[in-house]
Design an enzyme around this catalytic site. Sequence first.
Site, short mmCIF file in Angstrom:
data_model
loop_
_atom_site.label_atom_id
_atom_site.label_comp_id
_atom_site.label_asym_id
_atom_site.label_seq_id
_atom_site.Cartn_x
_atom_site.Cartn_y
_atom_site.Cartn_z
CB THR A 53 26.19 -24.77 70.35
OG1 THR A 53 25.91 -23.49 70.41
CG2 THR A 53 25.61 -25.44 71.59
CD GLU A 99 10.39 -7.34 45.55
OE1 GLU A 99 11.76 -7.74 45.36
OE2 GLU A 99 10.03 -7.13 46.71
N PRO A 105 29.54 -16.63 62.38
CG PRO A 105 29.31 -16.20 60.06
CD PRO A 105 30.30 -16.63 61.31
CG ASP A 119 15.45 -2.85 49.36
OD1 ASP A 119 15.53 -3.97 49.70
OD2 ASP A 119 14.46 -2.46 48.62
N GLY A 158 27.69 -23.69 63.86
CA GLY A 158 27.92 -24.89 64.43
C GLY A 158 28.88 -24.89 65.71
#
Length: 573
Positions: free
Chosen positions: A194, A411, A188, A488, A192
């Site tokens: 790179t 919510e 994903p 959603d 890290g």
Amino acid sequence: MKNKKLIIIAISIVTIGIVISGWLLTRKDYDEMTYNEFINKIENSSVKNVSIIDDNTLHVKLNDHNNITYKVPNPSKEGFKEYLLINNIKVETGNSNTMQKMFQSFGVGIILIGIILYLRKGSSDNKQVIVDANKSKINSNKVVTFTNVAGNDEAKELVKDIIDFIKTPDKYSSLGARMPRGVMLYGPPGTGKTLMAKAVAGEADVPFYAVSGSDFIQMYVGVGASRIRKLFKKAKKSEKAVIFIDEIDAIGKKRAGKASASNDERDQTLNALLTEMSGFNDNEGIVVIAATNRLDTLDSALLRPGRFDRQIEIGLPDYNARREILSLHARNKPLHDSVDIGKIAKDTVYFSGAMLENLMNEAAIITANNNDKVITSNYIDKAFYTVVAGSEKKDRSNITNRDRQITAYHEAGHALITKLLLPDNVISKVTIIPSTKGAGGFSMSIPKDKMYQTKKEIRNNIKVLLAGRIAEEIAFGKDEVTTGASNDIEKASIMIKDYIIKFGMDDELGIFNAESANVKDTSIVTQCRNEINQAYKETKEILENKKEYLDEIVEELIRKETIDNVDIDIICA
Ligand code: ADP
Ligand code: ZN
């Protein structure tokens, strides 16, 4: 501002210096000679050559060995040059001061460049600095090593021999070992990749050349390919190097079923890359590292032996890795005693390394904005929500009560269904404060850190997503539901599709993956609809039965704007 002035002054000094030294270098001492004297010398055949400097000046050299240049007035007469030539004199036009001119134009050029740089700097004052991605660049600013990479232990282990190979390729080639020329890092965004590539270069102590695949799209045919060749040529000059190609999918995507002519350019670029990679000698210490978010979309040609045949996953950090990454990025930051890195690591399931770095950085910025000297856990809390949802919208005066009600019900629906169906999740925050990223409000719950998700959990997650829309419907009626649920719906749709196709969890359709098998299966769409509608119905029933909880949560939300797990527990007790 101060900096800019310094730069301007520096550029000016350098420029003036260059112009003056150019003048000094080309300046000569001249002896004067009258025109008459000059004509006499010509008649005596003692003139060797004449430089016509400008309309007023000639520089003259004689056949003696003094090597003195004489300055003579230029008569600027028609036929004068022919007269000189007839007398066997070499004639140059403006030659003797080309050096000077060169230096002058050089100086002017530098001034111009300085001005342009200054203007560009000025206009981009408030923008992020954008590195010129069109040029492959050596990153010399800071050497990255393994100490800068936290977690990712398996990946580090897997690149260790690559580093050794770059350092001492002979050790491997003498044994007939064929080392991978290409390493594919996948995972994903922000995990890290790179960073890892830079660390390989740093550990091996070789130059790092980086380009991005996205720089190559939408270029004229042939440009991408030639750029690849140039990049490799440059790397080969330094003998040992790491070449990094970010977003390799931009040039190496699977070819869609039918070959389309419009992808000519991409194919040429890809072919150039593959050709260059097969052109290495086994004892050369050059390694190409590529990165992608999705391995499965890549053209299989890229992954064959001799190409990117070592594939290393760089995944999202687990609890321990998150602790390490947080500690690493907290190292140069003054933390208050109340800050518990372990707790933050626990609360940041699904955060990437980049998000964790961002979290610590935001916390430091918020602390500075508040003119404080140490970062407290309160500031880290604030930063947490900024990273997840964007910063809170400060001006909330124009939000109508009706909108507030809608958001609150929406919510509250998410939160209540989370509490009822996923009791292991910790609801860290439910808010009706809109974020600057455009959400009306949001609710966030932290799932338990674990490897697998069960069928039941996926269904319940879908129900949590649907609950926002359902709560709106229950409160305001079928025709009053809003666009607030679009995100959603998107997520739920992807989830149900994975549930049926990827995970083979649908009772009726069973475990056949039509997508992988590359066959059309129209019943999938029908079944996705059935499943999601069924989930909707079941969730609606639950919410209707617990309407009094829903109303209470809404009331609390309107009153406090932000509530958490504890508030909801009290209501549902
Ligand atoms: P990717 O290339 O996978 O998208 P990057 O390497 O660009 O991710 O990571 C972005 C930033 O996130 C890094 O510069 C670093 O600050 C931070 N980061 C990501 N992963 C790690 C890690 N494992 N250890 C330390 N910092 C990390
Ligand atoms: Zn929602």
